[in-house]
Design an enzyme around this catalytic site. Sequence first.
Site, PDB file in Angstrom:
ATOM      1  N   GLU A 232      -6.437   0.895  -5.788  1.00 25.52           N
ATOM      2  CA  GLU A 232      -5.216   0.113  -5.945  1.00 25.52           C
ATOM      3  C   GLU A 232      -5.403  -1.285  -5.383  1.00 25.52           C
ATOM      4  O   GLU A 232      -6.255  -1.516  -4.542  1.00 25.52           O
ATOM      5  CB  GLU A 232      -4.030   0.806  -5.253  1.00 25.52           C
ATOM      6  CG  GLU A 232      -4.247   1.169  -3.806  1.00 25.52           C
ATOM      7  CD  GLU A 232      -3.621   0.203  -2.808  1.00 25.52           C
ATOM      8  OE1 GLU A 232      -3.054  -0.825  -3.206  1.00 25.52           O
ATOM      9  OE2 GLU A 232      -3.712   0.487  -1.605  1.00 25.52           O
TER      10      GLU A 232
ATOM     11  N   HIS B  16       0.818  -1.233   0.000  1.00 30.62           N
ATOM     12  CA  HIS B  16       0.000   0.000   0.000  1.00 30.62           C
ATOM     13  C   HIS B  16       0.845   1.274   0.000  1.00 30.62           C
ATOM     14  O   HIS B  16       0.355   2.346   0.343  1.00 30.62           O
ATOM     15  CB  HIS B  16      -0.977   0.031   1.184  1.00 30.62           C
ATOM     16  CG  HIS B  16      -2.024  -1.024   1.143  1.00 30.62           C
ATOM     17  ND1 HIS B  16      -3.036  -1.034   0.212  1.00 30.62           N
ATOM     18  CD2 HIS B  16      -2.211  -2.118   1.924  1.00 30.62           C
ATOM     19  CE1 HIS B  16      -3.809  -2.082   0.422  1.00 30.62           C
ATOM     20  NE2 HIS B  16      -3.328  -2.758   1.454  1.00 30.62           N
TER      21      HIS B  16
ATOM     22  N   SER C 211      -4.297  -7.037  -1.295  1.00 28.91           N
ATOM     23  CA  SER C 211      -5.115  -6.173  -0.461  1.00 28.91           C
ATOM     24  C   SER C 211      -5.589  -4.995  -1.297  1.00 28.91           C
ATOM     25  O   SER C 211      -4.821  -4.441  -2.080  1.00 28.91           O
ATOM     26  CB  SER C 211      -4.293  -5.675   0.733  1.00 28.91           C
ATOM     27  OG  SER C 211      -5.078  -4.894   1.602  1.00 28.91           O
TER      28      SER C 211
END
Length: 154
Positions: A135, A63, A111
């Site tokens: 994303e 992330h 994720s």
Amino acid sequence: MLKAVTAFSLPRRGKENAGTVLIEGHASLWNVADLNGDVVAKGAFGDSLARTGPGGVRMLHQHESRAVVGVWDEMLEDDRGLFVRGRITDWSPDARYAAALARAGALDGLSIGFRAVKARRDGRLRVLTQVDLWEVSLVTFPMLPGARFGVVER
């Protein structure tokens, strides 16, 4: 609604993609609570994917917005969840590191990073019925334990 593709052809290995690692898996699963109590309802990604396609969704490592490590070539909602297929590239140290971890089997989690557009409460759970997908990250510990990818052998 998009349909799942069961057959595909992989690019031939050549100088232009010798450092590329092809991956695929499910970034989200329908009706499965993650460790934070979020549940994604079937069809929640439809509007976002119709608007941006896979090119509008970034492939990050952990992330981290500065760590774009590849590109998503395909994203679709199938019967299981959000299926993704993409390429980890060799364009940066972060990307080469993520590719090496994926090849070794040390990195296999996915994720999603998103904005909830529509959601409802169901007890302690938040049921996401429409999300704006920003994303999909390659992660060590996915919030949704079943969100995993594998390396596609050429």
